[in-house]
Design an enzyme around this catalytic site. Structure first.
Site, mmCIF file in Angstrom:
data_model
loop_
_atom_site.group_PDB
_atom_site.id
_atom_site.type_symbol
_atom_site.label_atom_id
_atom_site.label_comp_id
_atom_site.label_asym_id
_atom_site.label_seq_id
_atom_site.Cartn_x
_atom_site.Cartn_y
_atom_site.Cartn_z
ATOM 1 N N PHE A 144 32.570 20.950 24.597
ATOM 2 C CA PHE A 144 30.881 21.062 24.046
ATOM 3 C C PHE A 144 30.135 20.233 24.681
ATOM 4 C CE2 PHE A 144 35.407 21.420 21.747
ATOM 5 C CZ PHE A 144 34.764 22.235 20.457
ATOM 6 N N SER A 145 29.957 20.644 25.735
ATOM 7 C CA SER A 145 28.743 19.800 26.245
ATOM 8 C C SER A 145 27.203 19.888 26.569
ATOM 9 C CB SER A 145 29.587 19.722 27.705
ATOM 10 O OG SER A 145 27.993 19.593 28.858
ATOM 11 N N ASN A 146 26.636 18.702 26.257
ATOM 12 C CA ASN A 146 25.092 19.438 25.963
ATOM 13 C C ASN A 146 24.444 19.987 27.693
ATOM 14 O OD1 ASN A 146 25.416 18.249 23.485
ATOM 15 N ND2 ASN A 146 24.685 16.021 24.184
#
Length: 300
Positions: A68-70
């Site tokens: 779910f990384s920015n």
């Protein structure tokens, strides 16, 4: 690759009774508006990494990310926009193709390589990185979160873009944004980093590793009491505060990074931490795509 300079993001003032009572001013550096998708500190860090990639005559990019990384989200769009062959090592043995961040990265053309959590823990080890470089010989390798020596230049530029103030506050995950900003601020300005991880005292040494010059500066510190349970965790009051800031001040926040930062600043203001007359600037480092992931996991 010749168009790596986006127009500078705006600075918005916040007006609230709590600020008036404390006698302080608060402005938000809206780096979430730097670019529609390659936003915030993730772009600041990527900018000089992409220039280094070009200088080293690499045609591809390889990085590391959680699902779910920015950083994954921003890097995917950067690869699409600048026509870069992008790959990412993803934590977790399988890809959830319904995950909105994963879907976006794949739609941008990123090649994703899921690995076990055990293998993912090797992401900073020299031998593992050498193996990956052999496997991806054309790739320029960027660490998880984008924090490395190349990233500091973009974060220094962020600090230099700010008007004079007494305090600048930012959320701290890997330490790269704060490490770079130290070089761009005057000694008279205090830089406060709100850590979003529990037990993150090690980040002090990480900042010094990234930027040894930080050892000669006394105008920065890390605040460790506002993680709200740890990385990726948040309480109902924090999420309610994020919603309130959107409704009352048209300031969108997510509760993993920017929400914790603003909630900490609000508490410090009401507790009288800042002397009357203080001018405070908070860095909105983006990351709003994370809201989709929280909704997907039914956490908000």
């Amino acid at each position: 690759m010749d168009k790596l300079d986006f127009p500078e993001s705006p600075l918005h003032s916040i007006h609230a009774p709590e600020l008036d009572a404390a006698g302080v001013s608060l402005r938000i550096k809206r780096d979430d508006l730097l670019h529609p998708t390659i936003q915030g500190n993730k772009w600041r860090k990527l900018k000089y990494n992409l220039r280094a990639m070009k200088q080293e005559h690499k045609s591809a990019l390889l990085t590391f990310a959680g699902p779910f990384s920015n950083h994954l989200y921003a890097t995917a769009m950067a690869c699409k926009q600048f026509d870069i062959q992008g790959s990412a090592i993803i934590r977790g043995p399988q890809l959830d193709l319904n995950n909105p961040t994963i879907r976006f990265a794949k739609a941008c053309g990123m090649t994703l390589h899921p690995v076990s959590r055990l293998e993912y823990r090797q992401r900073n080890e020299t031998n593992y990185l050498q193996q990956l470089q052999s496997r991806f010989p054309d790739a320029f390798i960027i660490p998880e979160g984008g924090s490395n020596q190349h990233a500091l230049g973009g974060c220094k530029e962020l600090a230099q873009s700010l008007p004079p103030s007494d305090y600048v506050c930012c959320a701290v995950g890997s330490g790269g944004t704060l490490a770079g900003m130290i070089d761009g601020l005057d000694d008279e300005c205090q830089l406060l980093g709100v850590t979003v991880l529990k037990g993150a005292q090690y980040l002090h040494d990480e900042v010094l590793r990234l930027n040894p010059r930080a050892a000669t500066r006394s105008n920065w510190q890390l605040l460790h009491d506002y993680h709200d349970g740890g990385y990726g965790k948040f309480s109902a009051p924090l999420w309610q505060f994020c919603q309130r800031m959107r409704q009352e001040h048209a300031l969108p926040l997510e509760p993993i990074y920017t929400g914790k930062l603003m909630f900490a600043i609000w508490q410090l203001i009401t507790q009288g931490y800042f002397p009357r007359g203080s001018q405070i600037i908070a860095i909105h480092s983006g990351g709003l795509q994370g809201l989709d992931g929280l909704r997907y996991r039914q956490l908000i």
